[in-house]
Write a protein that holds these residues in place. Structure first.
Motif, PDB file in Angstrom:
ATOM      1  N   LYS A 277     -50.795  15.758  -7.723  1.00  0.00           N
ATOM      2  CA  LYS A 277     -49.720  16.081  -8.577  1.00  0.00           C
ATOM      3  C   LYS A 277     -50.152  16.432  -9.917  1.00  0.00           C
ATOM      4  N   HIS A 280     -49.837  20.575  -9.046  1.00  0.00           N
ATOM      5  CA  HIS A 280     -48.800  20.814  -8.977  1.00  0.00           C
ATOM      6  C   HIS A 280     -47.140  21.300 -10.165  1.00  0.00           C
ATOM      7  N   GLU A 281     -47.734  19.903 -11.121  1.00  0.00           N
ATOM      8  CA  GLU A 281     -46.855  20.353 -11.969  1.00  0.00           C
ATOM      9  C   GLU A 281     -47.291  21.536 -13.205  1.00  0.00           C
ATOM     10  N   ASP A 285     -45.580  25.438 -14.335  1.00  0.00           N
ATOM     11  CA  ASP A 285     -46.047  26.040 -15.494  1.00  0.00           C
ATOM     12  C   ASP A 285     -46.288  27.372 -15.654  1.00  0.00           C
ATOM     13  N   ARG A 294     -50.093  21.991 -22.428  1.00  0.00           N
ATOM     14  CA  ARG A 294     -50.734  21.025 -21.559  1.00  0.00           C
ATOM     15  C   ARG A 294     -50.922  20.097 -21.548  1.00  0.00           C
ATOM     16  N   HIS A 442     -46.670  19.390 -23.237  1.00  0.00           N
ATOM     17  CA  HIS A 442     -46.109  18.398 -21.881  1.00  0.00           C
ATOM     18  C   HIS A 442     -47.347  17.690 -21.512  1.00  0.00           C
ATOM     19  N   SER A 444     -49.329  15.850 -18.421  1.00  0.00           N
ATOM     20  CA  SER A 444     -49.691  15.520 -17.308  1.00  0.00           C
ATOM     21  C   SER A 444     -51.080  14.462 -16.653  1.00  0.00           C
TER      22      SER A 444
END
Ligand code: ADP
Ligand code: MG
Length: 699
Positions: A277, A280-281, A285, A294, A442, A444
């Motif tokens: 996951k 993926h993020e 980006d 991030r 951001h 994660s």
């Protein structure tokens, strides 16, 4: 009315009775300008509702009493003491001091009014011993108090009191400052925002925080000032994020080669869903033309390294260099070995740059970095040195980022052309804090550990049980385990009673564990010695590694399953959690034994109990926050955020959410704050936050 230009920037010396000497004392306490003084808030307030008539006092309860001093005497005896009698017309209270009697005698003047707070006892009359007190002064002031006025009590210190700034001294100057205040203070929030958030006008808030008309007005004032504080902090974060995402010219890493796939296929395990996951993020980006900014959060052992490596390979496949910065040499070295090992079949060049490397080796590495031959550069903060020049730096990863200051991260970033940035941390922080500390990033989160992990069995024991602990360690080593024994210090310092790692190492090797292979690792060893020792431990050539906290972060030796922490009572929760995270990294059952010495403080006991009760990093973080308070996280160089004076991110979470929303909305609507009703907000921001905003571009 237009506010007086520059009024608040003036030195406190413009107030009558503040000469250079007194100004100096105020300056030391952070009060240089009138604005500083205006934002020097009372620590509590006295009024009839918070004060108990002496007649109504109850034994063994805490209370505040206001009365007139009717008697003040030194009573000689075997030990002299200072006794003071207060009357409030309902009854009489005595207050007693057993030391510094001469000092107290000078301090209190019969006839003046005094507020005292403390625990009530009873010896014929009511009495307080060594109460907290606040001089209220003459009759006139107190008449106001008795007619329902609320009196502010200011924080002070010995140094301030010496030049007359006890609470009463502060009341004199804040009182003077309040005169004509409304003509001097400008509103700093737009009217629409004040209305929608139902906020008291600033000048009113400043008046009522010092001299409230009522407790309702005080509450509204506090609310307004808390909102301001959180709003401007969030405004800074909103600007940063805006600037970051608006800045075009980030790198679009859109090429997908086969290196990532080959790496993942070669791993001895499958990635967890959580790892997939976050990748993926990150992938999304990296593809975009905006630069990635991030934060990757994941508890110890959640597998952040492999995520970092995949991210690195994406950059490399697109023809860019990637830099991975770690806080210690041991960790950088370990990352290098892990990556080197994993990349054996994949044609990628990685180098390791540390501080103390031999000249010729270093020159070669620097040349490889400059020419671009080195595609992956791993290192400590040596990476940010001036001599290090990259050819085409496209990605920066900072491991255990909480160990670095904002400046260090900013300096690394300057080595590339708007590179993507991923910062990683294993220190889980409650959401309230991440909204502020990392409010512009951001986020994660790897919220899952690899399958088959067993929680580390944890116990804390007293030093007196050492023999049993050693028996357990022997038995574990016999069945194939490897052990860390961590000490807080490297060498015995004269003053302290800490057992030193070196001394204990000698004793363990010679006697306690003479049949086993014992190694030593500490921060003052040379780089290559550290490397060799770490490598032997990793290879299984050392059974028991005696070390200091050099192994605290990141170290990954899955076969090590026992962690013994000496003087565990001296470590903080975050540190204990990190240390324990060095074991429990494979599928074998692991153990953590925390050894405590001597009588424990309540906090120390609580920390050890928490460690024994849970392995959940978030629970531990919550407890840590509760025990240490959020102050620890703010106002530090690391955080790049201003210290909070009145707001509290834990208790004022509702205000924080509102302030954040308003700040981000405002920047969305009017990114430069050019609309006429935003100008004051902009000016205030520029005067107070611009520096921090520019400095702290990330985290
Ligand atoms: P941290 O998040 O604390 O940096 P590491 O990246 O060092 O954790 O990973 C901890 C250990 O878990 C390493 O030995 C690593 O090889 C292993 N690991 C990582 N991902 C997985 C996975 N998906 N399945 C099993 N083991 C994993
Ligand atoms: Mg790690």
């Amino acid at each position: 009315m237009k506010a007086q230009q520059g009024f608040l920037e003036q030195s406190v010396q413009v107030l009558a009775s503040i000469g250079p000497k007194r100004a100096l004392a105020l300056g030391d306490a952070g009060i240089a300008t009138l604005e500083d003084l205006l934002y020097y808030f009372p620590r509590r307030y006295l009024d009839r509702s918070t004060v108990t008539p002496i007649r109504d006092l109850k034994e063994n309860e805490d209370a505040t009493v206001v009365g007139r001093i009717i008697q003040a005497d030194v009573q000689a005896g075997r030990k002299s003491r200072f006794v003071l009698a207060l009357s409030d017309n309902t009854s009489i209270l005595t207050c007693v001091w057993f030391s510094h009697v001469r000092y107290w005698q000078k301090k209190f003047i019969v006839g003046e009014w005094l507020a005292v707070s403390g625990k009530v006892s009873r010896f014929g009359v009511y009495q307080m011993t060594h109460p907290e007190f606040d001089l209220l002064g003459d009759d006139k002031e107190n008449v106001g108090f008795n007619t329902g006025k609320i009196v502010p009590v200011y924080p002070s210190s010995e140094a301030l009191t010496r030049v007359g700034f006890d609470s009463r001294g502060f009341r004199r100057i804040t009182g003077r400052m309040m005169e004509g205040l409304s003509a001097k203070v400008e509103e700093i929030l737009p009217a629409h925002l004040r209305e929608s958030q139902n906020l008291m006008p600033l000048v009113q808030a400043l008046k009522h925080i010092h001299y409230p008309d009522s407790f309702a007005a005080l509450e509204a004032a506090r609310h307004r000032l808390k909102f301001d504080e959180l709003f401007f902090m969030q405004l800074m974060l909103a600007f940063r994020r805006k600037r970051f995402t608006a800045e075009a010219g980030g790198i679009a890493f859109d090429k997908v080669g086969d290196k990532v796939k080959r790496l993942i296929d070669a791993l001895p395990f499958d990635l967890t869903e959580a790892q997939k996951k976050v990748l993926h993020e990150i992938r999304a980006d990296m593809k975009s033309t905006k630069a990635m900014n991030r934060l990757l959060q994941g508890d110890v052992g959640s597998g952040k390294t492999i995520v970092a490596l995949v991210t690195i390979l994406i950059a490399v496949e697109n023809g860019y260099q990637a830099a991975l910065m770690a806080p210690t040499e041991i960790l950088a070295e370990q990352h290098f070995l892990t990556i080197y090992h994993l990349l054996q079949t994949i044609d990628v060049q990685a180098v390791l740059l540390l501080g103390g490397q031999p000249k010729t080796l270093r020159a070669g590495i620097l040349a490889d970095i400059a020419s671009g031959r080195a595609q992956i550069v791993i290192g400590t903060h040596a990476l940010i040195q001036e001599q290090v020049e990259f050819c085409k730096l496209g990605l920066i990863i900072v491991d255990e980022q909480h160990r670095f200051g904002v400046m260090q991260r900013a300096m690394l970033k300057k080595k590339g052309q708007n590179p993507d940035v991923l910062v990683m941390t294993a220190t889980p922080i409650p959401r309230t804090l991440s909204l502020t500390l990392y409010g512009d990033l951001h986020v994660s989160i790897i919220d899952q550990l690899p399958a088959g992990r067993k929680p580390v069995v944890t116990a804390w024991r007293s030093d007196s049980q050492r023999k049993k602990i050693y028996d357990f360690v022997r038995q574990q080593v016999k069945s194939g385990a490897q052990v860390f024994t961590v000490f807080p210090l490297v060498e015995e310092s004269e003053k302290s009673d800490l057992k030193s790692a070196v001394e204990s190492y000698e004793a363990m090797r010679a006697t306690t564990f003479k049949d086993y292979r014992v190694g030593l690792l500490h921060g003052r060893m040379k780089s290559d010695e550290k490397e060799t020792t770490m490598a032997s431990f990793k290879n299984g050539d050392i059974d028991i590694l005696v070390c200091t906290t050099v192994i605290e972060v990141g170290v990954d030796v899955p076969n090590a399953t026992v962690m013994v922490v000496e003087h565990a009572e001296r470590f903080g929760l975050a540190q204990l959690h990190q240390l324990r995270g060095r074991v429990g990294r494979g599928d074998k059952q692991s153990y953590c034994i925390l050894i405590a010495y001597g009588a424990l403080s309540g906090d120390a006991r609580e920390r050890l109990d928490v460690m024994a009760a849970t392995t959940d990093g978030f629970k531990i973080a919550d407890k840590d926050l509760e025990l240490r308070g959020p102050g620890e996280f703010f106002g530090t160089k690391q955080s790049g955020l201003p210290a909070l004076k009145i707001a509290d991110v834990i208790h004022d979470i509702d205000i924080l959410y509102r302030a954040r929303k308003e700040a981000f909305d405002l920047v969305e609507r009017d990114p430069q704050l050019v609309e006429s009703n935003h100008v004051n907000t902009r000016t205030y921001f520029n005067n107070h936050f611009k520096g921090r905003y520019n400095l702290a571009w990330v985290g």
